[in-house]
Scaffold this motif. Sequence first.
Motif, mmCIF file in Angstrom:
data_model
loop_
_atom_site.group_PDB
_atom_site.id
_atom_site.type_symbol
_atom_site.label_atom_id
_atom_site.label_comp_id
_atom_site.label_asym_id
_atom_site.label_seq_id
_atom_site.Cartn_x
_atom_site.Cartn_y
_atom_site.Cartn_z
ATOM 1 N N UNK A 140 0.346 -1.401 -0.428
ATOM 2 C CA UNK A 140 0.068 -0.084 0.083
ATOM 3 C C UNK A 140 0.787 0.804 -0.295
ATOM 4 N N UNK A 141 0.028 2.318 -0.413
ATOM 5 C CA UNK A 141 0.944 3.783 -0.806
ATOM 6 C C UNK A 141 -0.350 4.798 0.995
ATOM 7 N N UNK A 142 1.176 5.694 1.574
ATOM 8 C CA UNK A 142 0.324 6.244 1.982
ATOM 9 C C UNK A 142 0.235 7.636 2.346
ATOM 10 N N UNK A 143 -1.060 8.529 1.253
ATOM 11 C CA UNK A 143 -0.308 10.122 0.935
ATOM 12 C C UNK A 143 -1.195 10.701 1.756
ATOM 13 N N UNK A 144 -2.018 10.535 2.731
ATOM 14 C CA UNK A 144 -2.768 11.315 3.732
ATOM 15 C C UNK A 144 -2.873 10.888 5.501
ATOM 16 N N UNK A 145 -2.001 11.955 5.951
ATOM 17 C CA UNK A 145 -2.451 11.400 7.593
ATOM 18 C C UNK A 145 -3.093 12.420 7.763
ATOM 19 N N UNK A 146 -3.827 11.807 8.486
ATOM 20 C CA UNK A 146 -5.170 12.171 9.563
ATOM 21 C C UNK A 146 -5.338 11.912 10.945
ATOM 22 N N UNK A 147 -5.972 13.502 10.732
ATOM 23 C CA UNK A 147 -4.946 13.631 12.484
ATOM 24 C C UNK A 147 -6.799 13.308 13.378
ATOM 25 N N UNK A 148 -7.152 12.712 14.445
ATOM 26 C CA UNK A 148 -7.872 12.206 15.229
ATOM 27 C C UNK A 148 -9.119 11.764 14.539
ATOM 28 N N UNK A 149 -8.840 10.562 12.961
ATOM 29 C CA UNK A 149 -9.991 10.064 12.993
ATOM 30 C C UNK A 149 -11.193 9.978 13.623
ATOM 31 N N UNK A 150 -11.412 9.479 14.774
ATOM 32 C CA UNK A 150 -12.086 8.895 15.679
ATOM 33 C C UNK A 150 -12.692 9.786 16.278
ATOM 34 N N UNK A 151 -12.142 11.031 16.274
ATOM 35 C CA UNK A 151 -12.722 12.081 17.304
ATOM 36 C C UNK A 151 -11.202 11.900 18.439
ATOM 37 N N UNK A 152 -12.163 11.697 19.823
ATOM 38 C CA UNK A 152 -11.153 11.812 20.698
ATOM 39 C C UNK A 152 -11.662 11.262 22.286
ATOM 40 N N UNK A 153 -12.658 10.993 21.946
ATOM 41 C CA UNK A 153 -13.047 9.949 22.887
ATOM 42 C C UNK A 153 -13.536 8.814 23.097
ATOM 43 N N UNK A 154 -12.673 8.574 23.778
ATOM 44 C CA UNK A 154 -12.600 6.832 23.853
ATOM 45 C C UNK A 154 -13.595 6.225 24.388
ATOM 46 N N UNK A 287 9.012 11.072 -2.688
ATOM 47 C CA UNK A 287 8.400 12.037 -2.549
ATOM 48 C C UNK A 287 7.878 12.465 -4.286
ATOM 49 N N UNK A 288 6.212 13.078 -4.256
ATOM 50 C CA UNK A 288 5.574 12.364 -5.606
ATOM 51 C C UNK A 288 4.915 13.838 -5.959
ATOM 52 N N UNK A 289 5.503 14.858 -5.174
ATOM 53 C CA UNK A 289 4.688 16.545 -5.704
ATOM 54 C C UNK A 289 5.581 17.222 -7.252
ATOM 55 N N UNK A 290 5.300 17.963 -6.716
ATOM 56 C CA UNK A 290 5.426 19.349 -8.519
ATOM 57 C C UNK A 290 6.907 19.594 -8.887
ATOM 58 N N UNK A 291 7.693 19.756 -7.554
ATOM 59 C CA UNK A 291 9.108 20.019 -7.924
ATOM 60 C C UNK A 291 10.159 20.379 -6.755
ATOM 61 N N UNK A 292 10.578 19.536 -6.891
ATOM 62 C CA UNK A 292 11.854 19.081 -6.152
ATOM 63 C C UNK A 292 12.424 20.220 -5.460
ATOM 64 N N UNK A 293 12.212 21.610 -5.406
ATOM 65 C CA UNK A 293 13.252 22.595 -5.892
ATOM 66 C C UNK A 293 12.200 23.105 -4.498
ATOM 67 N N UNK A 294 11.609 22.831 -4.009
ATOM 68 C CA UNK A 294 10.433 23.455 -2.729
ATOM 69 C C UNK A 294 10.692 22.770 -2.055
ATOM 70 N N UNK A 295 12.128 21.554 -1.905
ATOM 71 C CA UNK A 295 12.309 21.142 -0.654
ATOM 72 C C UNK A 295 13.585 21.021 -0.272
ATOM 73 N N UNK A 296 14.743 22.255 -1.120
ATOM 74 C CA UNK A 296 16.252 23.034 -1.040
ATOM 75 C C UNK A 296 16.496 21.663 -0.624
#
Length: 298
Positions: A140-154, A287-296
Motif C-alpha cells: 500500500x501507499x499512504x498519501x494522507x495523515x488523518x488527525x484524530x480521525x475517530x475523534x478524541x473520546x474513547x 517524493x511525489x510532488x511537482x517541484x523538488x526545488x521547494x524541498x531545498x
Amino acid sequence: MMELTIRPLKALGEMRDAVDLQKTYWGDNLESVIPAHMLFSLASHGGHVLAAFDGERMAGVLIGFLGTSEQDSKRPAMANLQIVSKRMVVLSDYRNQGLGYRLKLAQRDLAVTQGVRLISWTFDPLLAPNAHLNVRKLGVTCPHYLQDYYGVEDDGGLVTLGSSDRLLAEWWVTNRRVEERIFGNRNELNLEQYLGANTAILNPTTLTSDGALMPADGESIPSSSLALVEIPTDYPRMVRENPALAQRWRLHIRSLFQRQLGAGFVITDFLRTTYENRQRAFYVLSYDGPQLSSLHVN
C-alpha cells in the motif's frame, strides 16, 4: 502456515459467529462491534465478510464494503468506486502466522473479480506490525495523515491516550508495484541500501540510560526524493509503561507526517531491522510532488 479455508459468509447465522470473533479483540462495547444484521446487509449488497476457518473454528474475519472517495466529489460515483476495508480480526492463537496477509489477498481477489482497482483503509501510524503488513508486504501507499480521525473520546476502543490519528492506506490492487510485492518478483531494498543512496533519517532517535526511546527534538529537511522516518518498534508497550513518552511520540509523528506528506511525500515502504545494535523501525517516504526545488534539495 496452517491449513485454513477462507470463504465469504452469506447466512445471517454465520454473521453471529463473526460478531463473537470481533468481541475477542474489541470486547462487548456496542460502539466497537459491527452487529450481525449489518454484516448480513453488507454481504448481501456488494460488500463482503471473509472468514478463515480451521476446521469448523472461525480463526479470522475481514469486513469490507463498496464506497467512493470524497476527494473529488464532482466525479460520478463509479469513477471513485473503491472497496473500503473496515475491519480485520484474527484470534490470538493464529496471529503472527500470516493469516492476516492471506485474508487481505482473498479480499484483493474479490476486488479484481468485481473490477475494483482500489481498496482503502486506515491504520495507526505508530503500530509497526500493521505498517509492516500493510506497506512492506501488501504494497500500500499512504498519501494522507488523518488527525484524530475517530475523534478524541474513547467510547469505542479507537482512541489511544486521547488521540485517534490514522494513516490512509491506498491499495491499488492491479498496480505493477503491488503485484511485484505479492508475487515476490521485486528486489526489496534494505536499510543499508537506502542509507547508501544518501537517504536521510529525518528524526534519528536516542536511548536514555534506562532504555527509553526518545524522538528527535525536531526533524531534518529531506535532502533527496527519499526520506526515512523512525517509529517505536512496540508502541503499545510504551503506552502501557510510559504514557507520557507515548504521547510525545504521537505529537512528534503527527507533526512530521503532516509536514512531509503535505509537502508532496508519500509513504511507499517500511523497514524493520537491526541498526546501531538495536531493533529499529522506519517508514520510507518518496517524493511525489511537482517541484523538488521547494524541498531545498542539494
